[in-house]
Write a protein that holds these residues in place. Sequence first.
Motif, PDB file in Angstrom:
ATOM      1  N   LEU A  72       0.965  -1.229   0.098  1.00  0.00           N
ATOM      2  CA  LEU A  72       0.016  -0.028  -0.014  1.00  0.00           C
ATOM      3  C   LEU A  72       1.021   1.273  -0.153  1.00  0.00           C
ATOM      4  O   LEU A  72       0.630   2.329  -0.715  1.00  0.00           O
ATOM      5  N   ASP A  73       2.103   1.165   0.647  1.00  0.00           N
ATOM      6  CA  ASP A  73       2.957   2.343   0.560  1.00  0.00           C
ATOM      7  C   ASP A  73       3.532   2.749  -0.673  1.00  0.00           C
ATOM      8  O   ASP A  73       3.518   3.790  -0.996  1.00  0.00           O
ATOM      9  N   GLN A  75       1.657   1.911  -3.520  1.00  0.00           N
ATOM     10  CA  GLN A  75       0.837   2.503  -4.194  1.00  0.00           C
ATOM     11  C   GLN A  75       0.472   3.892  -3.910  1.00  0.00           C
ATOM     12  O   GLN A  75       0.021   4.587  -4.954  1.00  0.00           O
ATOM     13  N   GLN A  76       0.626   4.093  -2.687  1.00  0.00           N
ATOM     14  CA  GLN A  76       0.572   5.764  -2.548  1.00  0.00           C
ATOM     15  C   GLN A  76       1.385   6.528  -3.256  1.00  0.00           C
ATOM     16  O   GLN A  76       1.114   7.576  -3.682  1.00  0.00           O
ATOM     17  N   GLU A  79       0.409   7.143  -6.594  1.00  0.00           N
ATOM     18  CA  GLU A  79      -0.775   8.008  -6.901  1.00  0.00           C
ATOM     19  C   GLU A  79      -0.019   9.307  -6.763  1.00  0.00           C
ATOM     20  O   GLU A  79      -0.678  10.421  -7.490  1.00  0.00           O
ATOM     21  N   GLU A  80       1.123   9.336  -5.788  1.00  0.00           N
ATOM     22  CA  GLU A  80       1.459  10.666  -5.875  1.00  0.00           C
ATOM     23  C   GLU A  80       2.173  11.257  -6.977  1.00  0.00           C
ATOM     24  O   GLU A  80       2.239  12.623  -7.446  1.00  0.00           O
ATOM     25  N   GLN A  83      -0.644  12.931  -9.000  1.00  0.00           N
ATOM     26  CA  GLN A  83      -1.089  14.094  -8.379  1.00  0.00           C
ATOM     27  C   GLN A  83       0.215  15.248  -9.038  1.00  0.00           C
ATOM     28  O   GLN A  83      -0.223  16.413  -9.258  1.00  0.00           O
ATOM     29  N   GLU A 161      10.556   3.998  -2.204  1.00  0.00           N
ATOM     30  CA  GLU A 161       9.723   3.466  -1.426  1.00  0.00           C
ATOM     31  C   GLU A 161       9.498   1.945  -1.998  1.00  0.00           C
ATOM     32  O   GLU A 161       9.523   1.070  -0.980  1.00  0.00           O
TER      33      GLU A 161
END
Length: 476
Positions: A72-73, A75-76, A79-80, A83, A161
């Motif tokens: 999940l880290d 994937q976050q 997503e950044e 953005q 990450e």
Amino acid sequence: MISLRYSSLALLLMLAGCVSGPDHVPPQMPLPAKFTEGGAKSNNDVSTTRWWTAYRDKQLDSLVARGLSRNLDVQQALEEINQASANVVTAGAGGLPSLDLSASHTVSGEKGSLRTTTGTTNTTTGEASASWLLDLFGRYRRATESARAALDAAYASADDEKLSVMKDIVSSYIDARYYQERIALSNANLKSRLETYDLTKQQSSAGAASRLDVVQAEGLVQSTRSEIPGLENSFNSEVHHIATLLNMPASTMKAELRKDAAQPVFNGTIQAGVPADLIRNRPDIRKAERELAEAVANIGVAEAKLYPSISLSGSISPSRVGSTASNAGSLTSWSFGPTLDLPIFDGGSLRADVDSARSKAKTAYLAWKDTVNSAAEDVENALSAIHRDAEAEAALRNQVKTAQESLRLSTMSYKDGASSLLDVLTSQRDVSDAQASLAEAIQTLAKDYVDLHVAIGAGYRSQEATLNSAAPAATP
């Protein structure tokens, strides 16, 4: 003679080529030719090196692959990137012309009991308005440059990450297999000590051993039993952590890792490269460099606000009013003109913004240097640990063999009545301690190789992604 109109146009074109603030220059710093305990051969690009396969453990390979796709880290962090990509569009939009269209149609009239009545009136209007802020001093060009650097930093952050998750998965797997090895050793030692306890009770019944001998043998049995629950709890904690990293149920992961396996041993070679490789391969260094580029571009954004800005705007608004199509009248209004915005007095806030931007760029440069130095330290520490821990592991393997031979001899001597039970119990403790120390040394050395490959920035990028994408960080 050149007319004033053409002179003004030429002046605007010249100003449009101006960009405020300094241009970013990739930072440099002196680095040694090689690491203290490394070689002088460059590693080149190691971002696709699948170093964890050198442990020759299929299950570990599977865990790493699933972790990079499910974590999940990670994937976050991805997503950044989306953005940051949207921010690039937003930053550049301010320097482009804008056009807005609007239209309306209304029907109005009056109705009542009075003799005089008014018929229905139809009113149709429309408006088109356009504006363009001339980017004379490169405010929006620098803002776009800053946003693109931030996008590059987001890509590097995602790579960092991935590297962190990889390290966490492999290290936790090594720890889990270590605790399984310790549990297996404790069970084997318990079996051996139970045999000694039974033998001592038999000799006590025959009058060849004292009650103290029996109590001592039993105490060693209970001491060994007490170790196992704590080791099992530590194993479960590592399994639960791996399950969290892979975003899957702990029960599923526990069932997958329940079967014992040998402790991972790295079977590759030491390839640390040279310090200069770190600037290319370490994602945290690339991220720091891109953050520096972002900060330098923001100096230009702040400086551009000190200068005048000119915007061109215009609108056209046709309207049509009438009760019927035959008697309707039309009117069209329009406007066009430039607007000059000239900062005169702001209490020094704009100049303070420039000073702040320059200070942030200086801070970012120092942070980049600190990141490079820390990366070099990580590699130096990992190389030193590998060499020393390898020596310790070799010595402990010999110690285990010596302790096992001592136990065999003391047990034979005790059965023959030539030595005391204390000699046997002491030898059993020595074997247990040596085996536990060896298992810990294997665990430590295996994790040293993890630290080394993470320190040089290896393995966070898949070969497929490298072939299918043209270096996301190289945004024009």
